[in-house]
Design a protein around this motif. Sequence first.
Motif, PDB file in Angstrom:
ATOM      1  N   SER A   1      43.526  49.556  55.945  1.00 57.23           N
ATOM      2  CA  SER A   1      44.119  48.236  56.062  1.00 57.23           C
ATOM      3  C   SER A   1      45.408  48.154  55.274  1.00 57.23           C
ATOM      4  CB  SER A   1      43.099  47.221  55.548  1.00 57.23           C
ATOM      5  OG  SER A   1      43.739  46.011  55.304  1.00 57.23           O
ATOM      6  N   ALA A   2      46.459  47.674  55.933  1.00 58.29           N
ATOM      7  CA  ALA A   2      47.755  47.440  55.282  1.00 58.29           C
ATOM      8  C   ALA A   2      48.277  48.693  54.589  1.00 58.29           C
ATOM      9  CB  ALA A   2      47.642  46.267  54.291  1.00 58.29           C
ATOM     10  N   ALA A   3      47.985  49.851  55.144  1.00 57.03           N
ATOM     11  CA  ALA A   3      48.376  51.100  54.490  1.00 57.03           C
ATOM     12  C   ALA A   3      49.198  52.003  55.413  1.00 57.03           C
ATOM     13  CB  ALA A   3      47.127  51.833  54.007  1.00 57.03           C
TER      14      ALA A   3
ATOM     15  N   MET B   1      50.827  51.346  44.563  1.00 49.46           N
ATOM     16  CA  MET B   1      50.732  49.927  44.192  1.00 49.46           C
ATOM     17  C   MET B   1      50.673  49.776  42.672  1.00 49.46           C
ATOM     18  SD  MET B   1      50.781  48.437  47.197  1.00 49.46           S
ATOM     19  CE  MET B   1      51.810  49.798  47.806  1.00 49.46           C
TER      20      MET B   1
ATOM     21  N   ASN C   1      40.297  44.759  47.899  1.00 50.48           N
ATOM     22  CA  ASN C   1      40.307  44.387  49.314  1.00 50.48           C
ATOM     23  C   ASN C   1      39.475  45.312  50.189  1.00 50.48           C
ATOM     24  OD1 ASN C   1      41.830  42.133  48.881  1.00 50.48           O
ATOM     25  ND2 ASN C   1      43.756  42.985  49.647  1.00 50.48           N
TER      26      ASN C   1
ATOM     27  N   ALA D   1      44.195  51.452  47.590  1.00 52.77           N
ATOM     28  CA  ALA D   1      44.754  50.916  46.344  1.00 52.77           C
ATOM     29  C   ALA D   1      43.625  50.831  45.313  1.00 52.77           C
ATOM     30  CB  ALA D   1      45.460  49.581  46.571  1.00 52.77           C
TER      31      ALA D   1
ATOM     32  N   ASP E   1      43.617  57.448  48.443  1.00 46.21           N
ATOM     33  CA  ASP E   1      44.936  56.905  48.129  1.00 46.21           C
ATOM     34  C   ASP E   1      45.767  58.019  47.480  1.00 46.21           C
ATOM     35  OD1 ASP E   1      45.774  53.603  48.091  1.00 46.21           O
ATOM     36  OD2 ASP E   1      47.146  55.010  47.152  1.00 46.21           O
ATOM     37  N   GLN E   2      47.004  57.722  47.156  1.00 46.16           N
ATOM     38  CA  GLN E   2      47.879  58.733  46.581  1.00 46.16           C
ATOM     39  C   GLN E   2      47.388  59.139  45.188  1.00 46.16           C
ATOM     40  OE1 GLN E   2      52.072  58.073  47.949  1.00 46.16           O
ATOM     41  NE2 GLN E   2      51.388  55.948  47.993  1.00 46.16           N
TER      42      GLN E   2
ATOM     43  N   SER F   1      47.680  62.334  49.871  1.00 47.50           N
ATOM     44  CA  SER F   1      48.337  61.545  50.915  1.00 47.50           C
ATOM     45  C   SER F   1      47.558  61.618  52.216  1.00 47.50           C
ATOM     46  CB  SER F   1      49.750  62.086  51.168  1.00 47.50           C
ATOM     47  OG  SER F   1      50.265  61.501  52.356  1.00 47.50           O
ATOM     48  N   PHE F   2      47.417  60.461  52.870  1.00 51.10           N
ATOM     49  CA  PHE F   2      46.705  60.460  54.153  1.00 51.10           C
ATOM     50  C   PHE F   2      47.567  60.988  55.286  1.00 51.10           C
ATOM     51  CE2 PHE F   2      47.351  55.608  53.702  1.00 51.10           C
ATOM     52  CZ  PHE F   2      48.592  55.611  54.345  1.00 51.10           C
ATOM     53  N   TYR F   3      48.757  61.479  54.961  1.00 45.45           N
ATOM     54  CA  TYR F   3      49.533  62.214  55.968  1.00 45.45           C
ATOM     55  C   TYR F   3      49.259  63.713  55.886  1.00 45.45           C
ATOM     56  CZ  TYR F   3      51.870  57.785  56.850  1.00 45.45           C
ATOM     57  OH  TYR F   3      52.119  56.482  57.194  1.00 45.45           O
TER      58      TYR F   3
ATOM     59  N   GLY G   1      43.888  54.444  52.077  1.00 47.05           N
ATOM     60  CA  GLY G   1      44.885  53.552  51.462  1.00 47.05           C
ATOM     61  C   GLY G   1      44.185  52.398  50.774  1.00 47.05           C
TER      62      GLY G   1
ATOM     63  N   GLN H   1      47.201  40.389  51.667  1.00 52.07           N
ATOM     64  CA  GLN H   1      46.643  41.495  52.445  1.00 52.07           C
ATOM     65  C   GLN H   1      45.195  41.195  52.849  1.00 52.07           C
ATOM     66  OE1 GLN H   1      48.419  41.820  49.679  1.00 52.07           O
ATOM     67  NE2 GLN H   1      49.884  43.504  49.833  1.00 52.07           N
TER      68      GLN H   1
ATOM     69  N   TYR I   1      47.721  44.865  41.292  1.00 55.86           N
ATOM     70  CA  TYR I   1      47.731  44.793  42.756  1.00 55.86           C
ATOM     71  C   TYR I   1      46.607  43.877  43.236  1.00 55.86           C
ATOM     72  CZ  TYR I   1      47.258  45.688  47.680  1.00 55.86           C
ATOM     73  OH  TYR I   1      47.142  45.483  49.033  1.00 55.86           O
TER      74      TYR I   1
HETATM   75  C1  LIG Z   1      49.320  47.356  50.492  1.00 59.46           C
HETATM   76  S1  LIG Z   1      48.183  48.513  49.865  1.00 59.46           S
HETATM   77  C2  LIG Z   1      46.746  48.143  50.816  1.00 59.46           C
HETATM   78  C3  LIG Z   1      45.500  48.206  49.991  1.00 59.46           C
HETATM   79  C4  LIG Z   1      44.261  47.689  50.690  1.00 59.46           C
HETATM   80  N1  LIG Z   1      43.859  48.569  51.773  1.00 59.46           N
HETATM   81  C5  LIG Z   1      44.456  46.274  51.170  1.00 59.46           C
HETATM   82  O1  LIG Z   1      44.235  46.041  52.357  1.00 59.46           O
HETATM   83  O2  LIG Z   1      44.831  45.423  50.369  1.00 59.46           O
HETATM   84  C6  LIG Z   1      48.727  50.048  50.615  1.00 59.46           C
HETATM   85  C7  LIG Z   1      48.059  51.275  49.999  1.00 59.46           C
HETATM   86  O3  LIG Z   1      48.335  52.409  50.811  1.00 59.46           O
HETATM   87  C8  LIG Z   1      48.580  53.483  49.960  1.00 59.46           C
HETATM   88  N2  LIG Z   1      49.364  54.495  50.629  1.00 59.46           N
HETATM   89  C9  LIG Z   1      50.634  54.411  51.081  1.00 59.46           C
HETATM   90  N3  LIG Z   1      51.018  55.587  51.571  1.00 59.46           N
HETATM   91  C10 LIG Z   1      49.958  56.429  51.429  1.00 59.46           C
HETATM   92  C11 LIG Z   1      49.743  57.799  51.736  1.00 59.46           C
HETATM   93  N4  LIG Z   1      50.687  58.533  52.322  1.00 59.46           N
HETATM   94  N5  LIG Z   1      48.536  58.334  51.449  1.00 59.46           N
HETATM   95  C12 LIG Z   1      47.560  57.597  50.869  1.00 59.46           C
HETATM   96  N6  LIG Z   1      47.723  56.304  50.552  1.00 59.46           N
HETATM   97  C13 LIG Z   1      48.903  55.734  50.826  1.00 59.46           C
HETATM   98  C14 LIG Z   1      49.329  52.894  48.792  1.00 59.46           C
HETATM   99  O4  LIG Z   1      49.275  53.758  47.657  1.00 59.46           O
HETATM  100  C15 LIG Z   1      48.586  51.591  48.616  1.00 59.46           C
HETATM  101  O5  LIG Z   1      47.564  51.719  47.683  1.00 59.46           O
END
Ligand SMILES: C[S@@+](CC[C@H](N)C(=O)[O-])C[C@H]1O[C@@H](n2cnc3c(N)ncnc32)[C@H](O)[C@@H]1O
Lengths: 351, 351
Positions: free
Chosen positions: A136-138, A6, A58, A54, A84-85, A119-121, A52, A19, A12
């Motif tokens: 949330s939203a991640a 983000m 949020n 960011a 997060d990343q 990465s959360f993968y 995730g 979000q 963000y």
């Molecule tokens: C849209 S933001 C959501 C932030 C917050 N949770 C919210 O609800 O507003 C998505 C977040 O997920 C993170 N994200 C996406 N892929 C990811 C991964 N593979 N590992 C960790 N974080 C990841 C992005 O870097 C980003 O900060």
Amino acid sequence: MGGTTMASGGQYDRHARVQASASAFALDIVRRAAEEAALSPPSEPIALADYGSATGKNSLAPVAVAVEALRARDPRPILVFHVDQPENDFSTLFSTLRSEPQSYSLGAPSVFGCAVGRSFYEPVLPTGAVSVGWSSAAAHWLSRTPAALTEHLWAPTARSPGAAPFAEQARRDWHSFVRLRADELRPGGQMVVVVATVDEHGVCGGEHVLDGLDHEARRLVSAGALSHEEYGRMVVPNFFLSRPELEGPFAHPELRGRLELIEHVRVIVPDPLWASFETTGNGAAFGAAFVGWLRAFSESCLFGALGPGRSVDERRRLADHAYGELGDEIRRQPEAARCAWRMAALRFRKR
Amino acid sequence: MGGTTMASGGQYDRHARVQASASAFALDIVRRAAEEAALSPPSEPIALADYGSATGKNSLAPVAVAVEALRARDPRPILVFHVDQPENDFSTLFSTLRSEPQSYSLGAPSVFGCAVGRSFYEPVLPTGAVSVGWSSAAAHWLSRTPAALTEHLWAPTARSPGAAPFAEQARRDWHSFVRLRADELRPGGQMVVVVATVDEHGVCGGEHVLDGLDHEARRLVSAGALSHEEYGRMVVPNFFLSRPELEGPFAHPELRGRLELIEHVRVIVPDPLWASFETTGNGAAFGAAFVGWLRAFSESCLFGALGPGRSVDERRRLADHAYGELGDEIRRQPEAARCAWRMAALRFRKR
Ligand SMILES: C[S@@+](CC[C@H](N)C(=O)[O-])C[C@H]1O[C@@H](n2cnc3c(N)ncnc32)[C@H](O)[C@@H]1O
Ligand SMILES: C[S@@+](CC[C@H](N)C(=O)[O-])C[C@H]1O[C@@H](n2cnc3c(N)ncnc32)[C@H](O)[C@@H]1O
């Protein structure tokens, strides 16, 4: 991965009202998770994880709700892991935790925020460590772009042209995400995941949000300012799964015995930007808010994909132009940007 | 606080060979700490904390030694908390953990790095959570600049003009640092702190390292490029305590019953930059290495203190000029930059 990071420096957070309102319905759900979750042994801190995060704004409300519910049960210190990343702007996260008036760590000397840049993968926390998880939203961000999408910027649902590889990647990624969190939860621990979804008609309610920007990008190609190859590389790697797809991993033999799906709540979220517009009638403000929101999550994947010869300034100039034009367009046609996101919250328990 | 943050983007790490060699003597000491420290209950991860990590490169060796010693005792997951100020460049830290060939987390799937962006002069981790603590070249950074130092850039020892308020602040800060870590250690947990110190003659062996830069800064004042007020605000807030001062908190009534000082090892560290110079005879390379090292830790406190009207570019230009001239000067007079740091490592145990 950097591509899906983000916007930094608080940008963000300033634009993440959409979000926030898309996950607000899940606050009660995370409260129930925190009320019921199994805790660590009495001498040890309680671990909460936010996948995730960011830059954190949020995360404040859901973490505060979980902390409150845990505090009602137990006075022990709580560790909150914001995952997060690596490229995420963690300095802004830490200053948010420290200074935002709604921060869960203000006036709570025994709640400690920390960050995991991974990465959360992949595994990001010790096996069996987490009592309460939140995301949330991640998890609708894919682990990678599975295929070129040469004719569009986005293929978020099964009805989007070229979506098949994205759908396949999303199903794999979701399975991995759930399996990894099952490892990290302690037995009896609970987790709530909020993602965008599609309804029984395959509609996500936001399929059009990149259309205007797509139009501007094509105009840049026609004008010779962007090459065809660059346009072909521009993609926002999201995909939104359906109810059965989201529930799939919980029925899978690998996970069935380890996880129990407790709730799956599905809502249509009113568009908070549109609601302001209806009150104020200010189209320019609506355009600016919409573009601010869109840009905060899409600029890095779209304009980060331009040719390696492009300087930071060139990328920024092209983005300024495209998002700027889009703002004007939306001011003229606000209705075209109105959304009605379908969101899902899943609460599950490690057995 | 931002003022004492190290250079970002890997610049600190590229120039931190001096700090690495100044703490290398303590690797055996941290091994002993990890061999003897009390661990968490068997179902829980083991917590290691690194206070003042900067961007992480110099943390890899001591953490690897501690992890190895813990692994010889126990197969459980290990959580490594890297603590630094919120403004620290945590993205570089996470990419170092992920990609550096010597990273403790490569090939060690059950060791997890995470970050805490908070001043270590406050509580940063739950009470009683930490089994093994480490801190290197960090606790001699003061929590604040206690007084203006209008005639110099630095007052690192009791012999430096104007040092009295710095000495007083350092004694207070050191007491707080030790007391806070005593809270965070679990009973039986152990910690090793490495700091610069002064010998029985009050000498730290590096008192002259800012002299050349001070000279360049004064020339900028004479030339009208820096104002007197700006020069007066430029200060590197370090102070190096003596053996009795470092041991003071352990004898203090507040801490005597809670902590036991196990070892206090004191060394004079050979200057690694000078050693390269002696081998190669390359004065320009020596000047560049010295200035790279000095700049990575001092630019932010010195040039961050200039008038608020200065743009980022102006600050950088002034710094480029001053550090650039210094490099030329040192090429001509290498001997003037040679150091012989007095370092202390204290190992202590929570009762
Ligand atoms: C849209 S933001 C959501 C932030 C917050 N949770 C919210 O609800 O507003 C998505 C977040 O997920 C993170 N994200 C996406 N892929 C990811 C991964 N593979 N590992 C960790 N974080 C990841 C992005 O870097 C980003 O900060
Ligand atoms: C010279 S670096 C040492 C880094 C590394 N430990 C090494 O040995 O090379 C000092 C570090 O201490 C950190 N530091 C200074 N004051 C601090 C404070 N109050 N809280 C947390 N970190 C602090 C700085 O931000 C910096 O990253």
